[in-house]
Motif scaffolding. Sequence first.
Motif, PDB file in Angstrom:
ATOM      1  N   ASP A 110      50.121 -36.721  -0.184  1.00 24.14           N
ATOM      2  CA  ASP A 110      49.970 -36.573   1.372  1.00 24.14           C
ATOM      3  C   ASP A 110      49.520 -35.227   1.942  1.00 24.14           C
ATOM      4  OD1 ASP A 110      50.996 -39.302   1.454  1.00 24.14           O
ATOM      5  OD2 ASP A 110      52.796 -38.914   1.934  1.00 24.14           O
ATOM      6  N   GLU A 112      54.218 -34.879   6.833  1.00 22.09           N
ATOM      7  CA  GLU A 112      53.769 -34.384   5.561  1.00 22.09           C
ATOM      8  C   GLU A 112      54.734 -33.322   5.068  1.00 22.09           C
ATOM      9  OE1 GLU A 112      51.639 -35.232   8.154  1.00 22.09           O
ATOM     10  OE2 GLU A 112      50.059 -36.392   7.382  1.00 22.09           O
ATOM     11  N   THR A 130      51.526 -33.783  12.082  1.00 17.92           N
ATOM     12  CA  THR A 130      51.636 -33.154  10.551  1.00 17.92           C
ATOM     13  C   THR A 130      52.892 -32.992  10.089  1.00 17.92           C
ATOM     14  OG1 THR A 130      51.381 -30.917  11.516  1.00 17.92           O
ATOM     15  CG2 THR A 130      49.384 -32.330  11.164  1.00 17.92           C
ATOM     16  N   ALA A 134      45.738 -35.084   1.299  1.00 15.62           N
ATOM     17  CA  ALA A 134      45.109 -35.883   2.053  1.00 15.62           C
ATOM     18  C   ALA A 134      45.165 -35.309   3.355  1.00 15.62           C
ATOM     19  CB  ALA A 134      45.712 -37.322   2.032  1.00 15.62           C
ATOM     20  N   LEU A 135      46.058 -34.716   3.873  1.00 17.09           N
ATOM     21  CA  LEU A 135      46.094 -34.025   5.074  1.00 17.09           C
ATOM     22  C   LEU A 135      45.163 -32.684   4.993  1.00 17.09           C
ATOM     23  CD1 LEU A 135      47.394 -33.158   7.925  1.00 17.09           C
ATOM     24  CD2 LEU A 135      49.104 -31.900   6.583  1.00 17.09           C
ATOM     25  N   ARG A 136      45.095 -32.168   4.016  1.00 16.17           N
ATOM     26  CA  ARG A 136      44.075 -31.088   3.933  1.00 16.17           C
ATOM     27  C   ARG A 136      42.467 -31.597   3.889  1.00 16.17           C
ATOM     28  NH1 ARG A 136      41.838 -27.941  -0.566  1.00 16.17           N
ATOM     29  NH2 ARG A 136      41.310 -25.928   0.145  1.00 16.17           N
ATOM     30  N   ALA A 137      42.545 -32.656   3.298  1.00 17.22           N
ATOM     31  CA  ALA A 137      40.917 -33.181   2.968  1.00 17.22           C
ATOM     32  C   ALA A 137      40.543 -33.824   4.480  1.00 17.22           C
ATOM     33  CB  ALA A 137      41.087 -34.276   1.787  1.00 17.22           C
ATOM     34  N   SER A 138      41.410 -34.185   5.302  1.00 15.22           N
ATOM     35  CA  SER A 138      41.208 -34.925   6.576  1.00 15.22           C
ATOM     36  C   SER A 138      40.603 -33.922   7.657  1.00 15.22           C
ATOM     37  CB  SER A 138      42.521 -35.395   7.226  1.00 15.22           C
ATOM     38  OG  SER A 138      43.206 -34.597   7.708  1.00 15.22           O
ATOM     39  N   GLY A 139      40.762 -32.671   7.475  1.00 15.78           N
ATOM     40  CA  GLY A 139      40.285 -31.754   8.309  1.00 15.78           C
ATOM     41  C   GLY A 139      40.711 -31.661   9.883  1.00 15.78           C
ATOM     42  N   ARG A 140      41.943 -32.395  10.055  1.00 10.34           N
ATOM     43  CA  ARG A 140      42.762 -32.471  11.204  1.00 10.34           C
ATOM     44  C   ARG A 140      43.201 -31.038  11.360  1.00 10.34           C
ATOM     45  NH1 ARG A 140      47.541 -36.701  11.022  1.00 10.34           N
ATOM     46  NH2 ARG A 140      47.439 -36.117   8.838  1.00 10.34           N
TER      47      ARG A 140
END
Length: 120
Positions: free
Chosen positions: A43, A7, A4, A46-52
């Motif tokens: 980006d 990003e 991460t 998208a990282l936040r939405a990915s739930g990683r």
Amino acid sequence: MTPTADEFTAAETALRGLVTALLTGRADEVLAAEAPLQAATADLAALRASGRVLDAARVRQAARAIRIAVLECQALGHSADALRRILIPDAAYPGAGRRAGGSDGAPSDLWTRRTVDSRA
């Protein structure tokens, strides 16, 4: 470096680019800095939405650096606006024609220099 970190690094780099552009005072450079900032913002979203799962320490460190860059951008924006207000004072502009402040502070028509009745 965690996966991460890219990003966050991109977001900080984009904001630093905007700071640099704002310091130049050149509108074309500020506008050019918007594209990388938009991409970095997308980006991060998208990282936040990915739930990683993110490394909390890295997130805190990156958030702090990004916040500092945002505050610098805000400060430069406020300074630029203050300078604009000094150089180009806000004219009375009710939305119908070109207007500027007269010598007595009342709005006047730029074409005729006659005072405009703001009660009309």
